[in-house]
Enzyme design. Structure first.
Site, short mmCIF file in Angstrom:
data_model
loop_
_atom_site.label_atom_id
_atom_site.label_comp_id
_atom_site.label_asym_id
_atom_site.label_seq_id
_atom_site.Cartn_x
_atom_site.Cartn_y
_atom_site.Cartn_z
N TYR A 1 44.63 16.88 56.10
CA TYR A 1 44.14 17.82 55.06
C TYR A 1 44.17 19.25 55.55
O TYR A 1 43.26 20.03 55.29
CB TYR A 1 42.75 17.40 54.57
N HIS A 2 45.23 19.57 56.28
CA HIS A 2 45.48 20.94 56.71
C HIS A 2 46.69 21.43 55.92
O HIS A 2 47.83 21.18 56.30
CB HIS A 2 45.77 20.99 58.21
N HIS A 3 46.44 22.11 54.81
CA HIS A 3 47.52 22.51 53.90
C HIS A 3 48.15 23.80 54.39
O HIS A 3 47.49 24.83 54.42
CB HIS A 3 46.99 22.72 52.48
#
Lengths: 187, 532
Positions: free
Chosen positions: B468-470
């Site tokens: 969840y590191h965009h």
């Protein structure tokens, strides 16, 4: 292992009633108007969670808690006292679930849940399938009992230092037990 | 006015910032401190710190369906149409503080090689700046986030001063790993944490709630509300529940003139400003630009390159765990204290970066078992004793290279609560990433085998998931045909539009991105200030 008032307050913290810790001892009130649950909405809570409900919660705790713990009566009353003061919906949910248990026990054994033997109380949960259902505050009778009574009691116990320590974890998630214990080895 | 809160535009604003997460909050704090009139608009609510214990209970107790941070299925609707399903709402928070309310709080600098990956290995692209350019901003970011760390990492890039706070000491679990790591030649070191090891910034030292991700009730874990508070103390306005619908520009298409936002009473407002900073993360930042299409920018604002939304990247999780025949002392805290960056730098183009982690929270806690058990009393306690206490695990973040086909685009077939097309996440894995996940698993297997672990689970290339590191969706560069923003984080197309955050990353490395987000945001604030 003795459950302490501190354990109950710690469990309350995990249950979102953080402001209770450090205040006067929260005690649930009886129908005759005893000491209120930490002040606040004493008369309101007295009407739905009174001595009978507390007695029933203790009766359930004696079934779902391990025999290794003592001090269950005070622990459950302190925890529940802070909890019913903390949320009106919760109090109503507990009262409803206790009524469900009573109806079931009365039909099964001819008496309210708390009056039955430990064996009957365990069997009643079993017959209701409280052990097998998923908790749901808006679900079936068994799901509501699981959520408001059984899981509430289990959550209180196993997020408290004494309860979780039965399995070797003295600082369980939800308990602000500091940053020492993670560094120390097993006893 | 709505609920007593004034959400009307400020009559005079020097800077309008979209997003009150870490990037927007840091820019707001810096520019308001310099005396500028700053307005911050955020789509989500302002959360009451007093509710954090309740949010923790939502996380800890099955049967409570309310999302921890009030994810709204209509407001936050999305689609996922790539080879891999992308669970976009699993870990993002819309609201004042953004996803730092949910994050774990690991804050490492990228390595020197990350900024010159193409030059070093032939993979992907170089950044248009190098480590030395960002180094002072990294130091400043560590100060801003009050990072607890130690200078014991032999693989880390050079640093100029100690971390602001001392590192959290290693765990008992780490000590179990130590001998096995030595035997297999794996060097370990401490973890920099954005979590107070001592009281700082008006917050206590960590008190060990153990629920860091998704919520820290004590506030000892850094979240961006600290810089929101600072900005507001400086006179900035931070407006919640004010989702920006589109940006408008002047007749020539050279400058943004207003941010058009909605308020809970269904009114649209226009906030004018001299400078605009979009800091809405790797998904909503490109989405807002795409939603702001115009005659001058028919493919989306600042999108002359056609690259807005392209090169979406994340980190992949690789992990392995099992049980030992002895207590491992897990679940006392919710953060890690030992890592290894030994396999971080890439030797060539055969693999990407790997960051190895040693978990302090493997397996279930007693309450996790109790609340889903089908037994009670002594039988339940026996089950808990069997299920808790001997788990042990390693994790890893694995780098995913930027690929044009991975992207954020608009899905016109579905709209959000304001009738705007939702973001469509197009995401897939490439062979290099798969190989690197396998390599991470090999290292993990060697360590766990040496330790004598009965391995019970593996997260490898087939069952991996995102961290969840965009990142990467408005990439930085010097060539306007190949990038969206320049090295000053200003868009090539519009002279007063800055993009702050992970969307500007050219490559993502395998480090948790927030420290780099913070460093770039401080850099962006400097450049905006130069223009004001």
């Amino acid at each position: 292992m003795e459950l302490s008032r501190r354990d109950a307050l710690a469990a309350l913290s995990a249950a979102g009633v953080g402001s209770i810790a450090g205040c006067a001892a929260p005690t649930a009130t009886g129908p005759d108007g005893g000491e209120s649950a930490g002040g606040g909405r004493a008369s309101e809570t007295a009407s739905v969670v009174g001595d009978h409900e507390l007695e029933t919660l203790v009766a359930v705790a004696e079934v779902v808690y391990p025999s290794a713990v003592s001090g269950v009566d005070d622990f459950v009353r302190t925890y529940t006292g802070g909890r019913v003061d903390g949320a009106g919906d919760y109090a109503a949910g507990v009262a409803d679930a206790v009524a469900v248990l009573d109806d079931y026990a009365t039909e099964l054994y001819g008496g309210e849940y708390a009056t039955r033997s430990r064996e009957d109380r365990a069997d009643a949960l079993d017959y209701m399938s409280v052990d097998a259902v998923d908790p749901d505050p808006d679900g079936t009778d068994a799901q509501r009992v699981r959520h408001y009574v059984v899981n509430e009691l289990l959550y209180a116990l196993y997020t408290s230092p004494t309860g979780a320590s039965l399995a070797g974890l003295e600082n369980p998630p939800g308990h602000p037990g500091g940053t020492e214990s993670y560094r120390t080895g097993p006893e | 006015m709505s609920g007593g809160i004034d959400r009307t535009p400020s009559p005079r604003a020097d800077v309008c910032i979209v997003g009150a997460g870490p990037a927007g909050a840091l820019v707001a704090a810096a520019l308001s401190s310099a005396g500028y009139d700053v307005v911050v608009l955020d789509a989500g609510p302002r959360f009451d710190p007093e509710d954090r214990n309740d949010r923790m209970e939502r996380y800890l107790r099955p049967g409570i369906d309310a999302p921890v941070w009030d994810t709204d299925p209509e407001r936050d609707a999305y689609t996922s149409s790539g080879d891999r399903y992308y669970p976009l709402n699993a870990a993002r928070v819309k609201g004042i503080g953004g996803s730092t309310l949910h994050w774990q709080g690991m804050v490492m600098r990228l390595h020197e090689q990350d900024f010159a990956l193409a030059s070093a290995t032939g993979m992907a692209d170089d950044w248009p700046l190098d480590y030395d350019d960002l180094r002072p901003y990294y130091a400043a970011a560590e100060e801003e986030l009050s990072v607890s760390g130690a200078s014991d990492n032999p693989f880390a890039p050079p640093r100029e001063q100690p971390h602001p706070l001392p590192a959290f000491p290693p765990s008992y679990s780490d000590s179990l790993f130590a001998e096995a790591c030595e035997a297999v030649g794996l060097t370990t070191h401490s973890v920099p944490n954005a979590r107070n090891s001592e009281p700082a910034d008006g917050a206590s030292a960590c008190v060990g709630y153990g629920t860091c991700k998704p919520v820290c009730p004590s506030g000892a874990k850094y979240d961006a509300t600290r810089h929101v508070d600072a900005a507001e103390a400086n006179g900035a306005r931070v407006v919640d529940r004010a989702p920006v619908q589109r940006l408008e520009h002047d007749a020539d298409g050279d400058r943004v003139t207003a941010a058009v936002y909605a308020t809970p009473d269904d009114t649209e407002h226009r906030q004018a400003a001299r400078e605009f900073v979009v800091a809405a993360g790797g998904v909503e930042t490109p989405r807002l630009l795409l939603l702001s299409e115009s005659e001058a920018y028919p493919n989306g604002l600042a999108n002359s390159s056609g690259l807005v939304g392209r090169y979406f990247m994340d980190h992949l999780f690789a992990g392995m765990g099992g049980t030992l025949d002895e207590p491992t002392r897990q679940k006392h805290v919710g953060f890690n204290t030992t890592e290894s960056h030994q396999f971080y730098n890439r030797p060539d183009d055969s693999r990407t970066a790997i960051k190895l982690e040693f978990l302090n929270y493997a397996g279930p806690a007693p309450a996790d078992i109790a609340l889903t058990a089908d037994s009670f009393g002594d039988e339940l306690l026996a089950e808990i004793r069997d299920g808790y206490g001997r788990h042990i695990a390693m994790g890893a973040l694995v780098e995913q290279l930027p690929r044009k086909e991975n992207r954020i685009r608009l899905d016109p077939s579905r709209t959000d609560d304001h009738e705007n097309p939702v973001p469509d996440v197009v995401w897939s894995l490439d062979d290099t990433t798969r190989r690197t996940i396998e390599r991470a698993n090999e290292i993990q297997r060697a360590v766990l085998a040496e330790l004598g672990v009965d391995i019970g689970w593996t997260v490898g290339p087939e069952n991996t998931g995102p961290a969840y590191h965009h990142m990467g969706t408005t990439r930085m560069g010097t060539d306007p045909a190949e990038s969206v923003v320049d090295p000053q984080l200003r868009t090539h197309d519009l002279a007063n539009l800055t993009l702050a955050g992970s969307s500007v990353f050219v490559t993502g490395g395998a480090m948790n991105p927030t420290l780099t987000i913070a460093a770039l945001s401080l850099k962006a604030a400097d450049h905006v200030e130069e223009r004001l």
